[in-house]
Write a protein that holds these residues in place. Sequence first.
Motif, PDB file in Angstrom:
ATOM      1  N   CYS A 277      46.661  31.486  65.099  1.00  0.00           N
ATOM      2  CA  CYS A 277      47.312  31.927  66.345  1.00  0.00           C
ATOM      3  C   CYS A 277      47.943  33.301  66.151  1.00  0.00           C
ATOM      4  O   CYS A 277      47.830  34.192  67.000  1.00  0.00           O
ATOM      5  N   LEU A 278      48.609  33.463  65.026  1.00  0.00           N
ATOM      6  CA  LEU A 278      49.297  34.714  64.742  1.00  0.00           C
ATOM      7  C   LEU A 278      48.305  35.861  64.570  1.00  0.00           C
ATOM      8  O   LEU A 278      48.577  37.002  64.965  1.00  0.00           O
ATOM      9  N   LYS A 279      47.152  35.553  63.994  1.00  0.00           N
ATOM     10  CA  LYS A 279      46.132  36.594  63.828  1.00  0.00           C
ATOM     11  C   LYS A 279      45.617  37.050  65.191  1.00  0.00           C
ATOM     12  O   LYS A 279      45.322  38.229  65.406  1.00  0.00           O
ATOM     13  N   LEU A 280      45.538  36.112  66.134  1.00  0.00           N
ATOM     14  CA  LEU A 280      45.066  36.442  67.481  1.00  0.00           C
ATOM     15  C   LEU A 280      46.148  37.148  68.295  1.00  0.00           C
ATOM     16  O   LEU A 280      45.847  38.035  69.094  1.00  0.00           O
ATOM     17  N   GLU A 281      47.390  36.723  68.118  1.00  0.00           N
ATOM     18  CA  GLU A 281      48.501  37.306  68.887  1.00  0.00           C
ATOM     19  C   GLU A 281      49.670  37.596  67.936  1.00  0.00           C
ATOM     20  O   GLU A 281      50.607  36.795  67.831  1.00  0.00           O
ATOM     21  N   PRO A 282      49.645  38.731  67.252  1.00  0.00           N
ATOM     22  CA  PRO A 282      50.638  39.026  66.203  1.00  0.00           C
ATOM     23  C   PRO A 282      52.090  39.051  66.684  1.00  0.00           C
ATOM     24  O   PRO A 282      53.001  38.856  65.883  1.00  0.00           O
ATOM     25  N   GLU A 283      52.317  39.273  67.959  1.00  0.00           N
ATOM     26  CA  GLU A 283      53.693  39.360  68.459  1.00  0.00           C
ATOM     27  C   GLU A 283      54.131  38.108  69.210  1.00  0.00           C
ATOM     28  O   GLU A 283      55.163  38.107  69.884  1.00  0.00           O
ATOM     29  N   ASN A 284      53.364  37.050  69.117  1.00  0.00           N
ATOM     30  CA  ASN A 284      53.708  35.813  69.820  1.00  0.00           C
ATOM     31  C   ASN A 284      54.802  35.082  69.040  1.00  0.00           C
ATOM     32  O   ASN A 284      54.575  34.579  67.940  1.00  0.00           O
ATOM     33  N   ALA A 285      55.976  35.020  69.623  1.00  0.00           N
ATOM     34  CA  ALA A 285      57.124  34.413  68.934  1.00  0.00           C
ATOM     35  C   ALA A 285      56.888  32.949  68.595  1.00  0.00           C
ATOM     36  O   ALA A 285      57.353  32.460  67.561  1.00  0.00           O
TER      37      ALA A 285
END
Length: 603
Positions: free
Chosen positions: A20-28
């Motif tokens: 998930c973080l790789k797809l959306e690095p700024e997703n808290a």
Amino acid sequence: GNALLHSFWDYEAERSFRWCLKLEPENAMCYWGLARAAGDERSEAFIKEAAKRKASVTDRERLYIEALEARERTDRLRDRGDDYRDRARDYKKVLETICVKYSEDQEAKLLLALANMGDSRYGTEVVLREVQSKQSDHPGVHHYRIHNWNYHEPEQALKSAKRYGELAPNIGHALHMPGHIYATVGMWKEAANSMDAATRTEVRHMHERQVYPFNYWNWGHNRAYLSYIQEELGLPELAIAGARDLIDAPQDPKSNDKSPYSPHSQGIRSMARVLVKYERWKELLDTRTIPWRDSKEDQLLKAYVEARAHFGLDDLDAAEKAMSALDKLKEEKSVERIYKIMSVELKARLAQVKGDTLLGLGLMTEAAEKQFELQKSDNDPPHYPQVLFNALGDAYLKAGSKDLAIAAFEKALKLTRNDHFALIGLERAGKPTQIKTPETERAYNTDSLEKFGPKKWSPIAAPSLEATDVDGNAVKLTDLAGQNVILVFYLGKECPHCLKQLKDLKAKSSDWKRLNTVVLAVSGNTTEQNRSLLGDEAYQGIRFLSDKDRLNAKRFLSYDDFEEMDLHATILIDKEGKLRWSRVGGEPFEDMGFLAKSIEAMR
């Protein structure tokens, strides 16, 4: 990731959140998930990253993050030793706010139920029923209900025990937890089916992920519990085989094999328990049976089982020597509670052997009461090798008091429902008792469980290695058949820690030659760069290989797909090309003595 966390599968949940973080690095909320999955010192760092991004999330998500911040604050209080009553108090307050403010949020209710388990069983059940009315097959509902009622009114969780494994058949913990309920209510066949399926599923997962038992607590716990259940089913050979699997599983210096929760430790306890219960005295005294260590726990258990074995073989002098060895540990706080039970029990047996029946019965009654209380709080599976009310029943039978023997065996059945040994005792005392279970059980047939995976952990075939040596020649593992391999993935000539590891490996060249072992050092270096390394005498004897596109590193899991970076890895491969041990991470492995010892054990 969130769904996996509801089954406590942190390993795979972390992988999901990292994607998930790789797809959306700024997703808290990716960091929120990672903080829950990490479960260690990394959690605090992930919570801080989530908090930095609170301005970009919804009000509901902000509350989720603040709940973890509150929990982290109370964790720090605990670590400092501050006196506080409820480590999750502030955490639960924020979850309650989410539940009230967003009444359709079932996830917050489940997290609140999880946090309240054990504090308010009825309150937790009310919350679970509310969620179940909206999502009848939510795995968290059934999982948390099993934990909630495991040791009090376990029948309340029987329906969830049946359903949970059906909902998540590829998660070992989802197959394992129903076994707790079945064992607690005395449904030993169902318990065996659950634990055996869980054990096989964990083995299959370890093989798929190149994970070893020392990094997989669940497998050791499953296998130890299954051995205990097999004892209750009158299957000592299966129980012994399982204990041996635990003892023989590969170890790792970092995993602390003396921890009571390591597979090795659980194997030692399981082996001692089954051999004591089935009175296999000669096997217990055989020095090849149990690899005793120098921990206080091992010293205590060793002295105890040797005393029991010598009593069983009518060697009074040897039994008293073993009791003296046990008494040397009476001041050790780490074993104090179990020592007090063992000491009294052995004194009871000594009195009985010497003909002082009344003293022996009195002491055995005292020990049985203490063991009863211990097992009520420590039944996962029991640490004590025997239910002592069964031993008291045996003593009363020997003294000719059948009514008192029956009372003792019936007390044992209150502690362990449908206990195999208590039922046999009652039959010997003239009061045969039928097994009663709250529901009908299936037969325990190990053949029917093969679909879940292998019954025991074993080394698996190494992935293919296709690298290039300094002369441009292709090198494969199949070319090295008949030799052991130390396979090292290092970060390249720019990494001083890696170069030190390689120099340490070179310094042990005589050991590797004696052990018929070749050292392969693989990196993204070009053949020219590797050739220049060979010009340094400190590295001669090591075969340097190029892995230009990191394909080999990825196959051996020494490349982080999420961060897109190389990892240090040290891997042992035996003469048959099977993986026997590995360490992958942020630092190179430096314990050359451990590597030599491990290779010697592979022969």
